[in-house]
Scaffold this motif. Sequence first.
Motif, PDB file in Angstrom:
ATOM      1  N   VAL A   7       0.914  -1.260   0.124  1.00  0.00           N
ATOM      2  CA  VAL A   7      -0.054  -0.035  -0.115  1.00  0.00           C
ATOM      3  C   VAL A   7       1.054   1.419  -0.228  1.00  0.00           C
ATOM      4  O   VAL A   7       1.792   1.459   0.896  1.00  0.00           O
ATOM      5  N   PRO A   8       0.671   2.111  -1.079  1.00  0.00           N
ATOM      6  CA  PRO A   8       1.686   3.262  -0.844  1.00  0.00           C
ATOM      7  C   PRO A   8       1.577   4.185   0.487  1.00  0.00           C
ATOM      8  O   PRO A   8       0.497   4.077   1.105  1.00  0.00           O
ATOM      9  N   ARG A   9       2.525   4.698   0.909  1.00  0.00           N
ATOM     10  CA  ARG A   9       2.456   5.027   2.209  1.00  0.00           C
ATOM     11  C   ARG A   9       1.424   6.259   2.579  1.00  0.00           C
ATOM     12  O   ARG A   9       0.960   6.415   3.344  1.00  0.00           O
ATOM     13  N   GLY A  10       1.466   7.020   1.454  1.00  0.00           N
ATOM     14  CA  GLY A  10       0.396   8.213   1.573  1.00  0.00           C
ATOM     15  C   GLY A  10      -1.105   7.946   1.515  1.00  0.00           C
ATOM     16  O   GLY A  10      -1.896   8.476   1.818  1.00  0.00           O
ATOM     17  N   ALA A  11      -1.441   6.571   0.924  1.00  0.00           N
ATOM     18  CA  ALA A  11      -2.711   6.013   0.965  1.00  0.00           C
ATOM     19  C   ALA A  11      -2.925   5.175   2.244  1.00  0.00           C
ATOM     20  O   ALA A  11      -3.974   4.637   2.453  1.00  0.00           O
ATOM     21  N   GLY A  12      -1.985   4.945   3.402  1.00  0.00           N
ATOM     22  CA  GLY A  12      -2.245   4.177   4.406  1.00  0.00           C
ATOM     23  C   GLY A  12      -3.508   4.514   5.128  1.00  0.00           C
ATOM     24  O   GLY A  12      -4.203   3.838   5.440  1.00  0.00           O
ATOM     25  N   ARG A  13      -3.370   5.958   5.565  1.00  0.00           N
ATOM     26  CA  ARG A  13      -4.568   6.258   6.272  1.00  0.00           C
ATOM     27  C   ARG A  13      -6.006   6.134   5.561  1.00  0.00           C
ATOM     28  O   ARG A  13      -6.868   5.947   6.495  1.00  0.00           O
ATOM     29  N   ALA A  41      -7.427  -3.641   5.349  1.00  0.00           N
ATOM     30  CA  ALA A  41      -6.725  -2.417   4.800  1.00  0.00           C
ATOM     31  C   ALA A  41      -5.411  -2.876   4.047  1.00  0.00           C
ATOM     32  O   ALA A  41      -4.814  -2.068   3.131  1.00  0.00           O
ATOM     33  N   GLY A  42      -5.015  -4.163   4.259  1.00  0.00           N
ATOM     34  CA  GLY A  42      -3.612  -4.661   3.667  1.00  0.00           C
ATOM     35  C   GLY A  42      -2.549  -4.024   4.331  1.00  0.00           C
ATOM     36  O   GLY A  42      -1.685  -4.070   3.706  1.00  0.00           O
ATOM     37  N   LEU A  43      -2.603  -3.878   5.646  1.00  0.00           N
ATOM     38  CA  LEU A  43      -1.540  -3.319   6.147  1.00  0.00           C
ATOM     39  C   LEU A  43      -1.296  -3.961   7.610  1.00  0.00           C
ATOM     40  O   LEU A  43      -2.104  -4.669   8.029  1.00  0.00           O
ATOM     41  N   SER A  44       0.117  -3.950   8.157  1.00  0.00           N
ATOM     42  CA  SER A  44       0.262  -4.347   9.372  1.00  0.00           C
ATOM     43  C   SER A  44      -0.264  -3.557  10.641  1.00  0.00           C
ATOM     44  O   SER A  44      -0.913  -2.506  10.537  1.00  0.00           O
ATOM     45  N   LEU A  45      -0.402  -4.112  11.936  1.00  0.00           N
ATOM     46  CA  LEU A  45      -1.021  -3.380  12.925  1.00  0.00           C
ATOM     47  C   LEU A  45      -0.178  -2.127  13.247  1.00  0.00           C
ATOM     48  O   LEU A  45      -0.816  -1.239  13.686  1.00  0.00           O
ATOM     49  N   SER A  46       1.158  -2.336  13.072  1.00  0.00           N
ATOM     50  CA  SER A  46       1.946  -1.070  13.422  1.00  0.00           C
ATOM     51  C   SER A  46       1.736  -0.058  12.541  1.00  0.00           C
ATOM     52  O   SER A  46       1.654   1.135  13.092  1.00  0.00           O
ATOM     53  N   ALA A  47       1.343  -0.216  11.258  1.00  0.00           N
ATOM     54  CA  ALA A  47       0.910   0.999  10.318  1.00  0.00           C
ATOM     55  C   ALA A  47      -0.531   1.469  10.818  1.00  0.00           C
ATOM     56  O   ALA A  47      -0.576   2.614  10.706  1.00  0.00           O
ATOM     57  N   TYR A  49      -1.511   1.655  13.972  1.00  0.00           N
ATOM     58  CA  TYR A  49      -1.346   2.428  15.059  1.00  0.00           C
ATOM     59  C   TYR A  49      -0.589   3.600  15.030  1.00  0.00           C
ATOM     60  O   TYR A  49      -0.416   4.588  15.673  1.00  0.00           O
ATOM     61  N   TYR A  50       0.023   3.625  13.596  1.00  0.00           N
ATOM     62  CA  TYR A  50       0.864   4.918  13.222  1.00  0.00           C
ATOM     63  C   TYR A  50      -0.294   6.177  13.220  1.00  0.00           C
ATOM     64  O   TYR A  50       0.055   7.330  13.564  1.00  0.00           O
ATOM     65  N   TRP A  51      -1.402   5.660  12.534  1.00  0.00           N
ATOM     66  CA  TRP A  51      -2.338   6.708  12.318  1.00  0.00           C
ATOM     67  C   TRP A  51      -3.418   6.693  13.290  1.00  0.00           C
ATOM     68  O   TRP A  51      -4.129   7.736  13.858  1.00  0.00           O
ATOM     69  N   HIS A  52      -3.961   5.583  14.233  1.00  0.00           N
ATOM     70  CA  HIS A  52      -4.740   5.610  15.061  1.00  0.00           C
ATOM     71  C   HIS A  52      -4.352   4.760  16.229  1.00  0.00           C
ATOM     72  O   HIS A  52      -4.108   3.791  15.995  1.00  0.00           O
TER      73      HIS A  52
END
Length: 199
Positions: A7-13, A41-47, A49-52
């Motif tokens: 997932v592109p970094r900017g699209a994570g949120r 979302a196709g992301l890790s838990l740490s990703a 938690y970076y946003w929320h």
Amino acid sequence: MTSLPTVPRGAGRDAITDAAREIFAERGYHGTSVRDIARHAGLSLSALYYWHPSKQHLLAALVEESTQEYFERCDAALREEGDEPADRLRALVRATVEYRVSRRVESAIAASEWRNLSLENRERLDGLRQAATRLWSDLIAEGVARGVFRCAHPEDARRSVIAACNAIAQWYEPGGDITLADLVERYGDIALRIVDHRG
């Protein structure tokens, strides 16, 4: 072990927001885990938690975004109108109906999951809800003061109109027999009858 999609970094949120919106709508707040959201979302838990930092923080962000957008639409609709109360009421109805149709999932989450917000978040976000309510209350009060709305109980009239418009998110099916334009016109007429408009 299956790797997560890139997932592109900017699209994570945005990916997290979209995933949470879908799963909260399907399973409810208590039926959803942070791990479910991250996986969807196709992301890790740490990703995530970076946003929320928590599921509660994510729910509050979704409700806040939804409520803020609704308020801004109503405010913009009123700025486009003159000072005739009937026209302004139709503008508020139009903004509300269009929002409920275009944001059905967001509307459902804001309505059903409000009770699951923490007390702190409810108190913080209640200001946005009250600001939207004041738009309606002030408008109907102005119409009554000018003698063009004859409803004996303005606050009951306000609640009735808002409830009718909000319920559209639960039953309206785009592409069905009723067009959005027809729906807006129909509910504008209903609102004017509720406030007992005398043109």
